[in-house]
Design an enzyme around this catalytic site. Structure first.
Site, PDB file in Angstrom:
ATOM      1  CD1 TRP A 189      -4.268  20.592  -1.591  1.00 17.10           C
ATOM      2  CD2 TRP A 189      -5.936  20.389  -3.052  1.00 17.10           C
ATOM      3  NE1 TRP A 189      -5.275  21.450  -1.193  1.00 17.10           N
ATOM      4  CE2 TRP A 189      -6.317  21.344  -2.080  1.00 17.10           C
ATOM      5  CE3 TRP A 189      -6.818  20.094  -4.088  1.00 17.10           C
ATOM      6  CZ2 TRP A 189      -7.538  22.008  -2.111  1.00 17.10           C
ATOM      7  CZ3 TRP A 189      -8.054  20.754  -4.117  1.00 17.10           C
ATOM      8  CH2 TRP A 189      -8.394  21.692  -3.139  1.00 17.10           C
ATOM      9  CE  LYS A 237     -10.828  14.112   3.381  1.00 15.04           C
ATOM     10  NZ  LYS A 237     -10.584  13.902   1.929  1.00 15.04           N
ATOM     11  CB  SER A 254     -12.445   9.650  -3.395  1.00 17.41           C
ATOM     12  OG  SER A 254     -11.899   9.212  -2.166  1.00 17.41           O
TER      13      SER A 254
END
Length: 336
Positions: free
Chosen positions: A26, A202, A264
């Site tokens: 990221w 999450k 993911s």
């Protein structure tokens, strides 16, 4: 990886100096993205870390290729000194150390700091913005970047919506103006507690989703989504946030990318765990399950899914046993 997508230049955008702390998936994307928007970008990493050394040597990794105009350095003081905005993307459990380094040697006067990772500190139960405040940053300086999105999708031009939250609306407005584009369309947050808790939680649900995939029980993801958002809403409310945030972009709005996507890390960790395989990439949900379980116990909040994940990992209980117990409870109690 060769990129075949360029973000259309917005010549009306104010160009600023951006420092990205962190060279992982990221962090390297944020550097690429900010450069695409026309900002002057510096990436900071520590010597000896594989992700940093790879960028220094090649200006690319498996996700992005950075142009030579992006400065890559191991000099934290220089990188912060030149910045208007500091984007931090490091594992959540080392954020305190990073803040200690920043505040110990750098002047953050007049600068914004944006947390771009999702997690809760295990040792204290604090949200990441709370850790930043503990190190002397003023609330107006802090923003939170959350919501769905995978590097692998963005870099080929697939857009998504994300969320900027903060303690002051003027800060949110400025960060959105600096970083909005046709590739990332931002929602304006209004609940820092809900955004940080929901975004971190999450990843725990992503691990469960992966376990279900690994056990060929994907059909149970509907029950997971319904029950997961409800227990997270209870914790948000108990901590003083808006429980409806759990049903927004920071949490349930991120389920598609976390519970279903092949990209993911948390879902992949859970799938490999269920199949008895090791998964080496960072899955923040492992640590978040521990931190949230401690918060739930402290505040007497019922969080059966989070507790099940934490117990499964710490006590090494077979995933099938945990899932059977968890979803057997769903037949007996209406938790939605």
């Amino acid at each position: 990886m060769s990129l075949n997508y360029s973000i259309p230049m917005d010549y009306t955008r104010q160009k600023i100096k951006v420092t990205v702390v962190g060279c992982g998936r990221w962090g390297s994307f944020l550097a690429w993205y900010a450069n695409q928007l026309g900002h002057k970008v510096t990436v900071y990493g520590k010597s000896g870390e594989i992700s940093y050394e790879q960028l220094v040597m090649t200006h690319k990794n498996e996700y992005v290729t950075l142009p030579k105009s992006v400065d890559i350095t191991n000099d934290l003081v220089r990188s912060i000194k030149s910045a208007d905005v500091v984007l931090v993307s490091v594992p959540s459990q080392v954020f305190r150390d990073v803040m200690g380094d920043i505040r110990g040697s750098c002047d953050m006067t007049g600068k914004y700091l944006v947390t771009c990772m999702k997690g809760i500190e295990i040792s204290t139960g604090k949200r990441l913005s709370e850790v930043a405040i503990e190190f002397g940053l003023e609330k107006w300086q802090i923003a939170v970047w959350a919501g769905p999105g995978h590097v692998q999708e963005f870099t080929v031009g697939n857009p998504n919506c994300m969320l900027i939250d903060g303690y002051e609306r003027s800060t949110i407005d400025r960060i959105v103006e600096f970083f909005k584009s046709p590739l990332i369309r931002f929602y304006y947050g209004s609940d820092v507690i809900g955004t940080e808790i929901g975004a971190a939680a999450k990843n725990v649900m992503g691990i469960v989703a992966g376990v279900l995939d690994g056990m060929n029980l994907t059909t149970l993801k509907g029950a997971l989504m319904a029950r997961g958002s409800r227990e997270v809403a209870r914790l948000i409310e108990k901590l003083g946030g808006n429980p409806l945030s759990a049903y927004g972009l920071c949490h349930i709005g991120d389920y598609e990318t976390t519970l279903f996507s092949q990209h993911s890390h948390n879902r992949m960790w859970g799938e490999n765990y269920a199949r008895g395989k090791k998964y080496d990439k960072l899955a923040e949900g492992v640590h978040t399950a521990r931190a949230m379980s401690l918060l739930a116990d402290k505040h007497n909040v019922d969080m059966p899914i989070t507790s099940a994940v934490n117990t499964m990992i710490l006590d090494k209980i077979p995933p099938r046993t945990v899932m059977e117990q968890l979803f057997d409870r769903a037949l007996k109690e209406d938790l939605v």
